[in-house]
Design an enzyme around this catalytic site. Structure first.
Site, PDB file in Angstrom:
ATOM      1  N   GLU A 216       0.822  -1.235   0.000  1.00  0.00           N
ATOM      2  CA  GLU A 216       0.000   0.000   0.000  1.00  0.00           C
ATOM      3  C   GLU A 216       0.847   1.272   0.000  1.00  0.00           C
ATOM      4  OE1 GLU A 216      -2.894  -0.218   3.201  1.00  0.00           O
ATOM      5  OE2 GLU A 216      -4.090  -1.659   2.068  1.00  0.00           O
TER       6      GLU A 216
ATOM      7  N   GLU B 285      -5.657  -8.097  -0.381  1.00  0.00           N
ATOM      8  CA  GLU B 285      -6.344  -7.778   0.886  1.00  0.00           C
ATOM      9  C   GLU B 285      -7.787  -7.438   0.551  1.00  0.00           C
ATOM     10  OE1 GLU B 285      -4.689  -5.026   3.747  1.00  0.00           O
ATOM     11  OE2 GLU B 285      -2.655  -5.570   3.134  1.00  0.00           O
TER      12      GLU B 285
HETATM   13  O1  AHR Z   1      -5.295  -5.818   7.165  1.00  0.00           O
HETATM   14  C1  AHR Z   1      -5.022  -4.710   7.945  1.00  0.00           C
HETATM   15  C2  AHR Z   1      -4.303  -3.597   7.212  1.00  0.00           C
HETATM   16  O2  AHR Z   1      -5.128  -3.035   6.231  1.00  0.00           O
HETATM   17  C3  AHR Z   1      -3.049  -3.971   6.467  1.00  0.00           C
HETATM   18  O3  AHR Z   1      -1.933  -4.019   7.272  1.00  0.00           O
HETATM   19  C4  AHR Z   1      -2.919  -2.857   5.478  1.00  0.00           C
HETATM   20  O4  AHR Z   1      -2.207  -3.240   4.336  1.00  0.00           O
HETATM   21  C5  AHR Z   1      -4.351  -2.421   5.221  1.00  0.00           C
HETATM   22  O5  AHR Z   1      -4.494  -1.055   5.279  1.00  0.00           O
END
Ligand code: AHR
Length: 502
Positions: free
Chosen positions: A173, A295
């Site tokens: 990210e 994610e």
């Molecule tokens: O999953 C929790 C967090 O969410 C992760 O560390 C991050 O990549 C995202 O913002």
């Protein structure tokens, strides 16, 4: 009762569903690793300190790949802290989540976990506080056979055989302003390309995912993806997509809106595909970059909230969201969306695996399945084969954020070799059952094998340690086949898996 019809064709394949679509994510955060999968002092611990009850549930969930060690955490992580004799490993301030990290679990323990669960590792390298050098050293440590500094170090640490990690993430990210070491698109794209180059020089068999934008709500979304894809095009295999849907529902109208979240997800996926293809068009390239949705999940904000008295403690209770049936329906619709994009979406990692926004929860006394466990498990088990294009005729509704939301969300997967046809179907309607019919004359000789349902009278119903099976899948008698027309009654607000075979 509502009515719906699905039209499909045996020949209209989208693509084979990549089994890596049913992956997960394990971050050093809260109780995901410590107390989640690893708790040497637990009564459930095996000889290496893994919780056997969690291992069993992870196997049942059918997870194919796990992304590790973060997440935001990776952007300030020194992988060297987590290898070698445990008594020499340093305790650090884990700056992303304000946890105390004693590094008793690291790369080799993660590989042990993967071996015990037959999972493929997906490792992320730190492009926040570190960079190219760290990435190449970690790759050498993991994948080179022997005779070099880092491969011999791994052997000295007790791992003779290389871990052979095939999937790698180039940071995490990096367009998020919250990200440690966050960069501008060109800067990140260039760093990712240079890191990717040396990594592929060292091991040409690996696949790499660069960071796409952290989400559609960021002002950088789209432009970031196109710029990064342009900078790294020849070196990467995937661009990442991250999505979390926030459950803030208080009223049935909120729920109707929330249940339509996959329409937003669909738009996000199509936009990232367009950004990649724009970069490819400019390069006149024949190559297509795939998407790694590494994610995704439902969350209850504020994300990552940590009670003030838990700051700088080891394994605090942190975003341990409790999921309802409503959340499971959104999770199911996201799985459906990814499966319907099987030509481009090749990797999916539900965030996360245990305790932290997770399908599996643990306490000192037990482990239990959250509602979202079920649609994931059903897809990992039954979505084998190719997805089929199909058209659905059904009622639609408007909600606060969406127009024309179909009450039915569906994916159809055909396994030609094993002659199995599986329909994954959600009835989003909160008030009425829906009679679904599907013309299956092209599937002569197929019969209904099973109709699985996940439902509850109350869409807010959850599973807890004391009521772990309050929301659980069951078999339904609501499907029949007559002259190769499938008729299924889909209960209101339900997740359904209808399996046919010879
Ligand atoms: O999953 C929790 C967090 O969410 C992760 O560390 C991050 O990549 C995202 O913002």
């Amino acid at each position: 009762m509502k009515k719906a019809k699905i039209f499909t064709d045996i020949h209209f394949e989208i693509s084979e569903v990549d089994k890596r679509l049913f992956g997960s994510f394990l971050e050093h955060m809260g109780r995901a690793v410590y107390e989640g999968i690893y708790q040497p002092e637990s009564k459930f611990a095996d000889e290496k300190g893994f919780r056997t009850d969690t291992l069993e549930m992870v196997r049942e969930l059918g997870v194919s790949v796990v992304r590790y060690p973060g997440g935001n955490m990776v952007s300030a992580y020194n992988w060297e802290d987590g290898v070698g004799p445990k008594e020499l490993r340093p305790v650090r301030l884990e700056a992303a989540w304000k946890n105390l990290e004693d590094n008793s679990f690291g790369t080799n323990e993660f590989m042990d976990f993967c071996e015990k669960t037959s999972i493929s590792p997906m490792m992320a390298v730190n492009l926040g506080t570190r960079g190219i050098d760290e990435a190449r050293n970690l790759l050498e440590y993991c994948n080179f056979d022997s005779g070099t500094y880092y491969s011999d170090l791994r052997i000295k640490h007790g791992y003779r055989k290389p871990h052979n990690v095939k999937l790698w993430c180039l940071g995490n990210e990096m367009d998020g302003p919250w990200q440690i070491g966050h960069l501008e698109a060109r800067e990140y794209g260039s760093l990712a390309a240079r890191t990717a180059k040396i990594m592929k020089d060292i091991d040409p068999t690996i696949q790499l995912a660069a960071c796409g934008s952290a989400g559609m709500k960021l002002p950088t979304f789209g432009a970031w993806d196109a710029t990064v894809a342009e900078e790294c095009y020849d070196f990467i295999d995937y661009l990442s997509v991250h999505t979390y849907f926030d459950n803030k529902c208080k009223t049935p109208d909120d729920s109707r809106d929330f249940l339509a979240s996959s329409l937003y997800f669909e738009r996000q996926i199509n936009s990232v595909i367009a950004a990649c293809d724009y970069a490819g068009a400019k390069k006149k390239s024949r190559k297509k970059i795939g998407l790694s949705v590494d994610e995704w999940n439902v969350v209850y904000r504020p994300h990552g909230k940590i009670p003030p008295d838990a700051i700088w403690t080891k394994a605090p209770h942190q975003i341990e969201d409790v999921y309802s049936l409503e959340d499971a329906l959104v999770v199911g619709s996201m799985l459906i969306t990814m499966m319907n994009h099987s030509d481009r979406v090749k990797i999916g990692c539900m965030a996360q695996l245990v305790n932290v926004i997770a399908p599996i929860m643990t306490s000192d006394n037990s482990a239990w399945r959250q509602t979202i466990f079920y649609p994931f498990m059903n897809c990992s088990k039954y979505a084998k084969g190719s997805t089929l294009y199909h058209v659905t005729e059904c009622d639609k509704y408007d909600s606060k954020s969406y127009t024309d939301v179909p009450i039915i969300a569906s994916s159809i997967v055909h396994d030609k070799e094993n002659e199995t046809l599986t329909l994954f179907v959600i009835n989003r309607d909160l008030d009425e059952d829906c009679e679904l019919t599907v013309d299956l004359r092209q599937f002569e000789g197929y019969d209904i094998k099973k109709h699985i349902v996940l439902n509850h009278n109350d869409i807010k119903a959850v599973n807890t340690e004391n009521a772990p099976l309050n929301v659980a899948e069951r078999c339904s008698e609501n499907s029949s086949l007559d002259n190769m027309t499938l008729t299924s009654v889909l209960e209101k607000h339900s997740w359904n898996v209808i399996i046919l075979g010879k």
